[in-house]
Motif scaffolding. Structure first.
Motif, mmCIF file in Angstrom:
data_model
loop_
_atom_site.group_PDB
_atom_site.id
_atom_site.type_symbol
_atom_site.label_atom_id
_atom_site.label_comp_id
_atom_site.label_asym_id
_atom_site.label_seq_id
_atom_site.Cartn_x
_atom_site.Cartn_y
_atom_site.Cartn_z
ATOM 1 N N ALA A 77 -6.885 2.634 -2.122
ATOM 2 C CA ALA A 77 -8.257 2.293 -1.719
ATOM 3 C C ALA A 77 -8.481 0.780 -1.715
ATOM 4 O O ALA A 77 -9.195 0.253 -0.858
ATOM 5 N N VAL A 78 -7.852 0.081 -2.665
ATOM 6 C CA VAL A 78 -7.986 -1.386 -2.747
ATOM 7 C C VAL A 78 -7.500 -2.018 -1.445
ATOM 8 O O VAL A 78 -8.148 -2.894 -0.871
ATOM 9 N N ARG A 92 0.834 -1.204 0.000
ATOM 10 C CA ARG A 92 0.000 0.000 0.000
ATOM 11 C C ARG A 92 0.866 1.251 0.000
ATOM 12 O O ARG A 92 0.566 2.239 -0.670
ATOM 13 N N SER A 93 1.980 1.195 0.759
ATOM 14 C CA SER A 93 2.863 2.364 0.857
ATOM 15 C C SER A 93 3.647 2.605 -0.426
ATOM 16 O O SER A 93 4.231 3.660 -0.614
ATOM 17 N N GLU A 121 -9.671 -1.036 1.896
ATOM 18 C CA GLU A 121 -10.916 -1.799 2.057
ATOM 19 C C GLU A 121 -10.629 -3.173 2.672
ATOM 20 O O GLU A 121 -11.322 -3.612 3.590
ATOM 21 N N VAL A 122 -9.597 -3.838 2.162
ATOM 22 C CA VAL A 122 -9.271 -5.181 2.660
ATOM 23 C C VAL A 122 -8.722 -5.117 4.085
ATOM 24 O O VAL A 122 -9.090 -5.921 4.948
ATOM 25 N N LEU A 123 -7.876 -4.140 4.360
ATOM 26 C CA LEU A 123 -7.312 -3.997 5.709
ATOM 27 C C LEU A 123 -8.394 -3.710 6.747
ATOM 28 O O LEU A 123 -8.340 -4.203 7.875
ATOM 29 N N GLU A 124 -9.383 -2.935 6.348
ATOM 30 C CA GLU A 124 -10.507 -2.644 7.253
ATOM 31 C C GLU A 124 -11.289 -3.928 7.537
ATOM 32 O O GLU A 124 -11.690 -4.198 8.673
ATOM 33 N N SER A 130 -7.513 -11.155 -3.393
ATOM 34 C CA SER A 130 -8.136 -10.201 -4.316
ATOM 35 C C SER A 130 -7.224 -9.002 -4.602
ATOM 36 O O SER A 130 -7.448 -8.264 -5.552
ATOM 37 N N THR A 131 -6.195 -8.813 -3.783
ATOM 38 C CA THR A 131 -5.275 -7.682 -3.995
ATOM 39 C C THR A 131 -4.068 -8.062 -4.869
ATOM 40 O O THR A 131 -3.302 -7.194 -5.268
#
Length: 259
Positions: free
Chosen positions: A56-57, A49-50, A60-63, A94-95
Motif C-alpha cells: 500500500a505504501v 513493491r514486488s 499510493e506513491v506510484l499513483e 518517503s518510501t
C-alpha cells in the motif's frame, strides 16, 4: 581551416544554445528529463513493491507519480517543473524507510551540505559521483556541459551533467544504497560525526566506490540496440540521444530501466 570535428562540435553547441534560449524548446527538454526521472523512480519502487509486504505504501506513491506525469505537459515554466520534481522526489524518499527497515538508517528528510544522517550522507556521496561520471561522459561528446535545460545554465559551472544524472540516480545510486545497507556491507561504523553533520568515513567511501565500480561495469539489455551494455555506456548513449534531439534527427526519449 577548421577540421570537420571542430565544425561538428561547433554546430552541436550552437544547437544546444538555441534550445536553451528558445523557451519552448528548453521547456520541452526539461519535461523529458523530469518524466525520465519519475519513470526511473517508479521502476525502483515497483521492484521493491514486488518483494515487500507493505504494498500500500508503494501503491499510493506510484499513483501520485502517474498524476504528476500527466501534469507535466501543462507546465508553463521550468520552475513549475522543478517544483513537480521536488514533490515527486519527496514522495519517493518517503518510501526509503519501508525499503531499508533499519534503525541505523532512518531517512527523516533530505538534508545536504552537510547531510544530517547516514542515509542522507550516502545519497549525497553517491549523487556526487554520478554527477562526475555524467560530466566525464559529456566530455567524450560534442556537447557543452555548461548548457543544461532543467538546471539553470551558468557558464561558471556545469549543469547538463545534473540534467542527465536525473535519469540515472534512482537506478544506480539508490539501488546501490539499498543493497549495501540491506547486505550490511555498510554499517554505522562507516560514518563520522561532524559538528554540523555526518559523512562517510574513508573506509566507507572505499566500500561504496568499489561496489559502485562493479555496478557500472554490469550490463543490462538495451532493447533498441538489441545487446547488453554497461551502465557507464548507457550514460554515453543517453548523451548521443540528446545530441540527435538537438540536431533535429530524433526526439529525445529518456532511458527507462526494465528489470
Amino acid at each position: 581551416m577548421l577540421s570537420r570535428e571542430h565544425l561538428n562540435a561547433g554546430h552541436v553547441v550552437l544547437k544546444q544554445a538555441e534550445h536553451y534560449l528558445d523557451d519552448g524548446k528548453r521547456l520541452d527538454l526539461a519535461q523529458r528529463f523530469i518524466a525520465g526521472s519519475i519513470q526511473q523512480m517508479s521502476r525502483v519502487l515497483k521492484y521493491y513493491r514486488s518483494r515487500l509486504e507493505e504494498k500500500a505504501v508503494f501503491d499510493e506513491v506510484l499513483e501520485d507519480f502517474q498524476k504528476e506525469l500527466q501534469k507535466l505537459p501543462t507546465a508553463q515554466s521550468v520552475e513549475q517543473l522543478m517544483a513537480s520534481e521536488g514533490h515527486t522526489r519527496e514522495k519517493y524518499y518517503s518510501t526509503f524507510d519501508t525499503i531499508i527497515q533499519h534503525p541505523d538508517f532512518i531517512f527523516e528528510k533530505r538534508t545536504k551540505r552537510p547531510p544530517h544522517n547516514r542515509l542522507n550522507a550516502l545519497i549525497s556521496f553517491g549523487n556526487s559521483i554520478v554527477y562526475t561520471m555524467c560530466l566525464s561522459e559529456i566530455y567524450k561528446t560534442y556537447l557543452d556541459p555548461r548548457i543544461g535545460y532543467l538546471h539553470s545554465t551558468n557558464f561558471r559551472r556545469f549543469s547538463l551533467n545534473l540534467d542527465i544524472a536525473e535519469i540515472f540516480k534512482p537506478i544506480i545510486v539508490d539501488r546501490l544504497i539499498f543493497s549495501l545497507v540491506n547486505k550490511k556491507m555498510l554499517t554505522k561504523k562507516h560514518f563520522e560525526k561532524l559538528t554540523d553533520g555526518i559523512l562517510l568515513s574513508e573506509e566507507g567511501r572505499k566500500v561504496f566506490i568499489s561496489e559502485l565500480d562493479k555496478k557500472m561495469q554490469t550490463t543490462v539489455q538495451h532493447r533498441h540496440l538489441g545487446k547488453s551494455v554497461s551502465y557507464r555506456r548507457l550514460i554515453r548513449l543517453e548523451l548521443y540521444k540528446l545530441q540527435k534531439h538537438l540536431l533535429g534527427e530524433k526526439p529525445y526519449e529518456p532511458y527507462t530501466a526494465k528489470w
